[in-house]
Design an enzyme around this catalytic site. Sequence first.
Site, PDB file in Angstrom:
ATOM      1  N   ASP A   2       0.954  -1.093   0.073  1.00 46.56           N
ATOM      2  CA  ASP A   2       0.048  -0.015  -0.215  1.00 46.56           C
ATOM      3  C   ASP A   2       0.988   1.261   0.074  1.00 46.56           C
ATOM      4  O   ASP A   2       0.921   2.153   1.058  1.00 46.56           O
ATOM      5  CB  ASP A   2      -1.087  -0.043   1.140  1.00 46.56           C
ATOM      6  CG  ASP A   2      -1.785   1.215   1.165  1.00 46.56           C
ATOM      7  OD1 ASP A   2      -2.144   1.913   0.129  1.00 46.56           O
ATOM      8  OD2 ASP A   2      -2.822   1.117   2.067  1.00 46.56           O
ATOM      9  N   CYS A   5      -2.857   4.304  -4.958  1.00 49.49           N
ATOM     10  CA  CYS A   5      -3.538   5.327  -5.175  1.00 49.49           C
ATOM     11  C   CYS A   5      -3.266   6.280  -6.293  1.00 49.49           C
ATOM     12  O   CYS A   5      -3.614   7.289  -6.488  1.00 49.49           O
ATOM     13  CB  CYS A   5      -3.261   6.137  -3.785  1.00 49.49           C
ATOM     14  SG  CYS A   5      -1.562   6.788  -3.788  1.00 49.49           S
TER      15      CYS A   5
END
Length: 333
Positions: free
Chosen positions: A260, A287
Amino acid sequence: MAVKDRGGRLVAGYYSSGGRRWVAAEDCPIADERLVALIQAGLRAAEKCGWQAAEETAGSRSQAELATGRGRLYHVAARVAPGTGQTMLIAVVDRERMNRMGEFAARVRDAVPEVTSVILNVRRGRGDGPVYGRRSIALYGPSRIVDRMGGLWFEISPTSFYQVNSLQVERMYELAMEAAGLDGSQRVVDAYCGVGTLSLFLSRGAAQVTGIEVATEAVADARRNVRMNRIENARFQVGAVEELLPSLVADRRPDVVTLDPPRRGCGRAALEALVHAKVPRVVYVSCDPATLARDLRVLADGGYQVREVWPVDMFPQTGHVESVALLVRGDVF
């Protein structure tokens, strides 16, 4: 939000996409209203206390000027914990002893009585450096706020990364859990773990979870979160993923690695470590689609198959999208 002086009035704003052009923003239609109220309360309190925007006092300052205690205000930030309703205002400044600090906190509380914490974050150096400094001082309330998500409790420090859209992040972590395919027997490494949010979700279905995070304060939060939730199968290590992950997967190959990373994506050393160790399953929470595509190319060239990618709209009405990707070894599955 970055603070500028406009006609003797402190104004907060954002930097334009792909550049450094500052854009004033009195409001934000997709933000929680409590955040907007806190930002404005912080700006007005700073004005009343004689604080100056960083750009107006840039460069060297005399000892006499330093003695006034006014200092410089770089940013104002606000956090809300939807699960508990706790809120925090953070003023990022250039010195520990700002002029009328107690009055600043009192004025924020007068404007927003329900505020949980008012924090002074001290950042040294140039105005174009990192947003936060290493030292945070609680002017009012606790030094951390607490959120509840997915049946778990999370402590959040002023500078620790924590997803801003709690409703969507819970769904995103459910997807990550589904992709991990846990049945209680797997050893999991959670890279770029932040305050351990995903790690704690994963601990419910794993035999052991090891989180890696470079930010010391975030790891301290993660360890507190483990104790607060009475979780016994999660541990955390402080350090850069690119430095710790290669030895971690080489010593004893985990069954699953979750990634992540920040917007810049994974470091090459981390990806190569996964390829070399032939970790059976990788779950990549991204992201930024561009860096995700770049990193998936490296993993695919190293023998992984991209099975699925699920997009998650974390920032409505913007061009940003998060996603969860599942990769498996072609020679394992």
